[in-house]
Write a protein that holds these residues in place. Structure first.
Motif, PDB file in Angstrom:
ATOM      1  N   ALA A  49      -0.070  11.381   5.065  1.00 33.00           N
ATOM      2  CA  ALA A  49       1.309  11.724   4.833  1.00 33.00           C
ATOM      3  C   ALA A  49       1.979  12.244   3.388  1.00 33.00           C
ATOM      4  CB  ALA A  49       2.540  10.394   5.860  1.00 33.00           C
ATOM      5  N   GLY A  50       3.035  12.705   2.793  1.00 39.42           N
ATOM      6  CA  GLY A  50       3.251  12.520   1.623  1.00 39.42           C
ATOM      7  C   GLY A  50       3.557  11.491   1.008  1.00 39.42           C
ATOM      8  N   GLY A  51       4.688  11.577   0.384  1.00 41.49           N
ATOM      9  CA  GLY A  51       6.314  10.703  -0.159  1.00 41.49           C
ATOM     10  C   GLY A  51       5.626  10.538  -1.834  1.00 41.49           C
ATOM     11  N   THR A  52       5.505   8.959  -1.616  1.00 41.19           N
ATOM     12  CA  THR A  52       5.494   8.543  -3.445  1.00 41.19           C
ATOM     13  C   THR A  52       3.847   7.483  -3.511  1.00 41.19           C
ATOM     14  OG1 THR A  52       6.972   7.060  -3.279  1.00 41.19           O
ATOM     15  CG2 THR A  52       7.219   9.010  -3.859  1.00 41.19           C
ATOM     16  N   ILE A  53       3.677   6.845  -2.162  1.00 42.39           N
ATOM     17  CA  ILE A  53       3.052   5.500  -2.010  1.00 42.39           C
ATOM     18  C   ILE A  53       1.675   6.263  -2.479  1.00 42.39           C
ATOM     19  CG2 ILE A  53       2.244   5.860   0.107  1.00 42.39           C
ATOM     20  CD1 ILE A  53       2.189   2.698   0.312  1.00 42.39           C
ATOM     21  N   ALA A  54       0.926   7.079  -2.619  1.00 38.52           N
ATOM     22  CA  ALA A  54      -0.629   7.760  -2.545  1.00 38.52           C
ATOM     23  C   ALA A  54      -0.953   7.631  -4.367  1.00 38.52           C
ATOM     24  CB  ALA A  54      -1.059   8.725  -2.044  1.00 38.52           C
ATOM     25  N   ALA A  55       0.169   8.631  -4.791  1.00 36.86           N
ATOM     26  CA  ALA A  55       0.440   7.873  -6.749  1.00 36.86           C
ATOM     27  C   ALA A  55       1.202   6.768  -7.181  1.00 36.86           C
ATOM     28  CB  ALA A  55       1.779   9.068  -6.848  1.00 36.86           C
ATOM     29  N   ALA A  56       1.475   6.043  -6.005  1.00 38.71           N
ATOM     30  CA  ALA A  56       1.781   4.507  -6.993  1.00 38.71           C
ATOM     31  C   ALA A  56       0.214   3.823  -6.265  1.00 38.71           C
ATOM     32  CB  ALA A  56       2.777   3.686  -5.812  1.00 38.71           C
ATOM     33  N   LEU A  57      -0.430   4.231  -5.478  1.00 41.03           N
ATOM     34  CA  LEU A  57      -2.007   3.220  -5.508  1.00 41.03           C
ATOM     35  C   LEU A  57      -2.495   3.511  -6.339  1.00 41.03           C
ATOM     36  CD1 LEU A  57      -1.954   3.244  -1.661  1.00 41.03           C
ATOM     37  CD2 LEU A  57      -1.092   1.185  -2.817  1.00 41.03           C
ATOM     38  N   GLY A  58      -2.924   5.187  -6.568  1.00 34.18           N
ATOM     39  CA  GLY A  58      -3.860   5.704  -7.522  1.00 34.18           C
ATOM     40  C   GLY A  58      -3.234   5.407  -8.793  1.00 34.18           C
ATOM     41  N   ARG A  59      -2.006   5.153  -9.580  1.00 33.75           N
ATOM     42  CA  ARG A  59      -2.190   4.427 -10.883  1.00 33.75           C
ATOM     43  C   ARG A  59      -2.276   3.129 -10.317  1.00 33.75           C
ATOM     44  NH1 ARG A  59       3.256   8.687 -10.286  1.00 33.75           N
ATOM     45  NH2 ARG A  59       4.388   6.355  -9.147  1.00 33.75           N
ATOM     46  N   LEU A  60      -2.194   2.206  -9.608  1.00 32.74           N
ATOM     47  CA  LEU A  60      -2.867   1.271  -9.820  1.00 32.74           C
ATOM     48  C   LEU A  60      -4.260   0.557  -9.563  1.00 32.74           C
ATOM     49  CD1 LEU A  60      -0.284  -0.966  -7.549  1.00 32.74           C
ATOM     50  CD2 LEU A  60      -0.120  -1.070  -9.859  1.00 32.74           C
ATOM     51  N   GLY A  61      -5.150   1.594  -9.814  1.00 32.24           N
ATOM     52  CA  GLY A  61      -6.152   1.788  -9.807  1.00 32.24           C
ATOM     53  C   GLY A  61      -6.951   1.223  -8.267  1.00 32.24           C
ATOM     54  N   ILE A  62      -6.193   1.261  -7.290  1.00 30.73           N
ATOM     55  CA  ILE A  62      -6.502   0.855  -5.302  1.00 30.73           C
ATOM     56  C   ILE A  62      -7.481   2.608  -5.167  1.00 30.73           C
ATOM     57  CG2 ILE A  62      -5.229   0.158  -3.445  1.00 30.73           C
ATOM     58  CD1 ILE A  62      -3.264  -1.249  -5.257  1.00 30.73           C
ATOM     59  N   THR A  63      -8.331   1.928  -4.540  1.00 35.05           N
ATOM     60  CA  THR A  63      -8.435   3.122  -3.922  1.00 35.05           C
ATOM     61  C   THR A  63      -8.532   2.827  -1.962  1.00 35.05           C
ATOM     62  OG1 THR A  63     -10.808   2.965  -5.126  1.00 35.05           O
ATOM     63  CG2 THR A  63     -11.335   3.913  -3.208  1.00 35.05           C
ATOM     64  N   ALA A  64      -8.370   1.630  -2.193  1.00 33.27           N
ATOM     65  CA  ALA A  64      -8.311   2.174  -0.259  1.00 33.27           C
ATOM     66  C   ALA A  64      -7.374   0.344  -0.339  1.00 33.27           C
ATOM     67  CB  ALA A  64      -9.370   2.255   0.345  1.00 33.27           C
ATOM     68  N   ILE A  65      -6.502   0.138   1.335  1.00 28.95           N
ATOM     69  CA  ILE A  65      -6.120  -1.059   1.017  1.00 28.95           C
ATOM     70  C   ILE A  65      -6.770  -0.995   3.077  1.00 28.95           C
ATOM     71  CG2 ILE A  65      -4.246  -1.843   2.579  1.00 28.95           C
ATOM     72  CD1 ILE A  65      -2.120  -0.678   0.818  1.00 28.95           C
ATOM     73  N   ILE A  66      -7.804  -2.529   2.921  1.00 35.10           N
ATOM     74  CA  ILE A  66      -7.615  -1.925   4.324  1.00 35.10           C
ATOM     75  C   ILE A  66      -6.957  -2.986   5.210  1.00 35.10           C
ATOM     76  CG2 ILE A  66     -10.005  -2.857   5.833  1.00 35.10           C
ATOM     77  CD1 ILE A  66     -11.370  -1.428   2.955  1.00 35.10           C
ATOM     78  N   VAL A  67      -7.079  -3.583   6.584  1.00 33.68           N
ATOM     79  CA  VAL A  67      -6.608  -4.196   7.209  1.00 33.68           C
ATOM     80  C   VAL A  67      -7.114  -5.089   8.506  1.00 33.68           C
ATOM     81  CG1 VAL A  67      -3.715  -4.498   8.137  1.00 33.68           C
ATOM     82  CG2 VAL A  67      -3.655  -2.988   6.451  1.00 33.68           C
ATOM     83  N   GLU A  68      -7.155  -5.876   8.263  1.00 30.66           N
ATOM     84  CA  GLU A  68      -8.358  -6.023   9.081  1.00 30.66           C
ATOM     85  C   GLU A  68      -7.530  -7.819   9.982  1.00 30.66           C
ATOM     86  OE1 GLU A  68     -12.662  -5.855   6.924  1.00 30.66           O
ATOM     87  OE2 GLU A  68     -11.141  -7.513   6.628  1.00 30.66           O
ATOM     88  N   GLY A  69      -8.089  -7.678  11.797  1.00 27.21           N
ATOM     89  CA  GLY A  69      -7.518  -8.614  12.028  1.00 27.21           C
ATOM     90  C   GLY A  69      -6.333  -8.745  13.109  1.00 27.21           C
ATOM     91  N   GLN A  70      -5.771  -9.699  13.075  1.00 28.37           N
ATOM     92  CA  GLN A  70      -4.365  -9.473  14.013  1.00 28.37           C
ATOM     93  C   GLN A  70      -3.728 -10.353  13.821  1.00 28.37           C
ATOM     94  OE1 GLN A  70      -5.685  -8.610  18.004  1.00 28.37           O
ATOM     95  NE2 GLN A  70      -3.503  -7.174  17.641  1.00 28.37           N
TER      96      GLN A  70
END
Lengths: 79, 572
Positions: free
Chosen positions: B87-108
């Motif tokens: 998806a586009g939008g703004t969140i990829a750039a926001a995460l990039g500016r924080l140096g976050i390569t990935a958010i990995i959501v596990e479990g439930q």
């Protein structure tokens, strides 16, 4: 012979034709091909490289058929 | 370069340096390679063993234009395969500016527990109870979250469809104007997010701790050159800012390849009423915006704001695939109805493509008539109300086909085809059949080859190779954060060189042009390997029977790519 011409998108015919999006009827010499028509309309290949007649894309050498609708597009990609 | 690991079972958040095997990966490359390595392939997609990964592209958050795509990956509940939906939008750039390569959501989380994952401008993450947001639609939710956390916040969220774990559920994300109208639509990943108990991500856009650029001067120069190549390209520089992707309605109908009335015809009667040309004219008359900036760093402006006849906001952005699914497939030749359906899908958190095709299958089965606008709106209402039929529609076209015992269901691996009929574009038949994602419009779309007269769409010759090359290219592009619609600038010598230089300047590498297809092949191999472990074989790389047997007017052709040819697609 006569063909009907319609352009789409941002393809803008030269002064020989009406504005983009309007269907126009044009008299062209017998035996004229797609390349001749584009040259006559002042449409460069980079501007309107895709010419469709009867559902098929024609090359620049493609023959035109009397009375047919010729649709002119620029090259597009999937979105 | 860090991973944020969020465990929804015990509500812990861990931060770790990106492990060695994942260095140099971003976007789809990261989500797919990580899922293949860490998710049990036969797990329940809606169970605790599945992982939901959000990964900005390699260049997201930099100054390079049009690099704001975020990849979302998981095992898909719709297809049972590996899935990347971006998806586009703004969140990829926001995460990039924080140096976050990935958010990995596990479990439930426990059934009925809901959380928001918030990441502040320093990159600190916290899981916050979100019971108050339960059941909220995405527009109201996003408005509330922006009120709470401020305008400089990117939101990525699910609506009721994701909470209800519908297989056509999307993940919506906010655009430049804070509207949740950009979607990771395909594959039902909204249901995975719902199964985790995660209602939304909220990320502060003001982060200032991006990964370093190895050679800032060269990066700056190449970014400038690449921006020029995007602007100079006739598709991204001229057509898209004027008509958006809706510009495709006219040529695809002209080519007899616009799947209409549930893929029984290749030209829709009255398609001119829903064309990009008509849409742009309507938008201008109603003081909308036909050339809207939807995503961070975008210079293409393919988005639009579509108003109703009284000049009030109806939706953003009306796209080709939606116009096709909600219009061509259902026979609805009214842009206002299509726009309303688009808005309702975004608001409820549904993929417009799967939902439109699900309705079309129901119509084809005789439940309602093609072209019936009020029936389509009523079906949306059924989904929103959560009626039995609504749940079936919200689970996508295959579920609808089963319900009505109707076999003309245009899906591969459970996911609907896109707006190009495989009988009139044989290369897209190959892509639909073989893509590890199931039928998909962005995995390897060959239409450009036809329009540039490099290939005849109705002949078998050259189609497998064209699909293979495009699938490889797309898999690579999806790693970088670069928008598909700007990526055609890469095909020019100037654009291709500038982009490669920017990559090398960012990472301090000396990659040559061969590195791009090599990356694409690596990603596709990982995806195929996961699917194989999940039980998929070559026999799953086939289209539904009717595409081989029912000729499509006006060309009256069927799919002519043999099984053997299909199976040679990934001979690399």
């Amino acid at each position: 012979m006569k063909v009907r011409v319609k352009t789409y998108g941002t393809v803008t015919p030269g002064p020989a034709a009406a504005r983009a999006g309007q269907e126009i009827e044009m008299e062209i010499p017998e035996g004229a091909n797609v390349g001749d028509l584009l040259a006559h309309l002042g449409i460069s290949p980079s501007q309107g490289g895709t010419v469709v007649m009867n559902g098929r894309i024609l090359s620049k050498e493609g023959d035109l058929v009397d009375g047919a609708l010729v649709q002119i597009f620029q090259v597009m990609h999937g979105g | 370069m860090k991973f944020l690991k969020v465990n929804m079972s015990n509500k812990t958040i861990g931060v770790e340096e990106v492990p060695q095997p994942y260095l140099g990966l971003g976007g789809r490359g990261l989500t797919s390679i990580l899922i293949n390595a860490e998710v049990p392939a036969r797990c329940d997609p809606l169970g605790p063993e599945n992982k939901l990964i959000f990964a900005p592209g390699l260049l997201s958050g930099t100054n390079l234009v049009n690099t704001s795509r975020i990849s979302v990956g998981a095992k898909s509940p719709l297809t049972g395969t590996i899935k990347e939906s971006n998806a586009g939008g703004t969140i990829a750039a926001a995460l990039g500016r924080l140096g976050i390569t990935a958010i990995i959501v596990e479990g439930q989380a426990k059934e009925g527990e809901w959380f928001v994952l918030r990441i502040d401008e320093k990159g600190e993450a916290s899981l916050l109870p979100a019971q108050e947001y339960r059941g909220m639609r995405t527009y109201a939710l996003t408005e509330k979250l922006l009120q709470t956390y401020g305008d400089k916040t990117s939101v990525m969220c699910i609506g009721p469809a994701g909470e209800n774990r519908l297989k056509a559920a999307s993940i919506q994300t906010s655009d430049i104007d804070g509207r949740p109208c950009r979607a990771a639509g395909r594959g039902g990943l909204g249901a995975v997010m719902g199964s985790k108990g995660l209602k939304a991500l909220v990320v502060d856009q003001r982060g200032n701790s991006p990964d370093a650029v190895a050679d800032p001067e060269t990066f700056k120069e190449s970014a400038k050159a690449f921006a020029k190549a995007v602007k100079d390209h006739p598709f991204s520089g001229q057509l898209l800012p004027n008509l958006g992707t809706a510009g495709l309605v006219a040529p695809v109908n002209a080519m007899g390849a616009f799947p209409s009335y549930n893929a029984t015809k290749g030209v829709m009667d009255g398609w001119e009423k829903i064309s990009g040309e008509t849409m742009a004219q309507l938008i201008n008359e109603r003081r909308g915006n036909p050339s809207h900036m939807g995503c961070a760093q975008c210079i293409v402006h393919c988005s639009n704001v579509y108003n109703d006849k009284d000049g009030r906001y109806l939706t953003s952005s009306l796209e080709y695939e939606t116009i096709w699914a909600m219009g061509g497939m259902t026979g609805i030749d009214d842009l206002d109805t299509i726009a309303r359906l688009d808005f309702l899908c975004d608001d409820f958190g549904l993929d417009t493509m799967s939902t439109g095709v699900a309705m079309a299958v129901a119509m084809d089965a005789g439940y309602k008539s093609f072209g019936d606008r009020s029936a389509a709106l009523q079906m949306m209402e059924e989904i929103a109300q959560g009626t039995a039929l609504g749940m079936i529609l919200g689970n996508g076209p295959e579920a609808v086909g089963h319900h009505f015992n109707h076999s003309r269901v245009p899906v591969v691996k459970g996911q609907s085809i896109a707006a190009y009929d495989p009988r009139a574009m044989q290369g897209n038949a190959v892509t639909y059949a073989t893509s590890p994602m199931g039928a998909d419009h962005s995995a390897g779309n060959v239409i450009g080859e036809y329009m540039a007269q490099k290939l005849d769409p109705l002949k078998a010759e050259g189609q497998v190779e064209a699909s293979r090359n495009t699938q490889i290219a797309m898999a690579a592009v999806d790693c970088t954060g670069l928008c598909l619609l700007a990526s055609f600038a890469l095909t020019t010598p100037e654009g291709g060189m500038a982009f490669l230089q920017a990559m090398n300047a960012k990472f301090g590498t000396q990659l040559g042009p061969e590195a791009i297809p090599q990356l694409g092949i690596r990603v596709l191999r990982a995806e195929r390997e996961f699917n194989h472990k999940a039980g998929f074989t070559n026999k799953d790389d086939r289209l539904p029977e009717f595409f081989y047997k029912e000729p499509l007017p006006p060309h009256n052709t069927v799919v002519i790519i043999s099984d053997q040819e299909m199976d040679s697609t990934f001979n690399f």
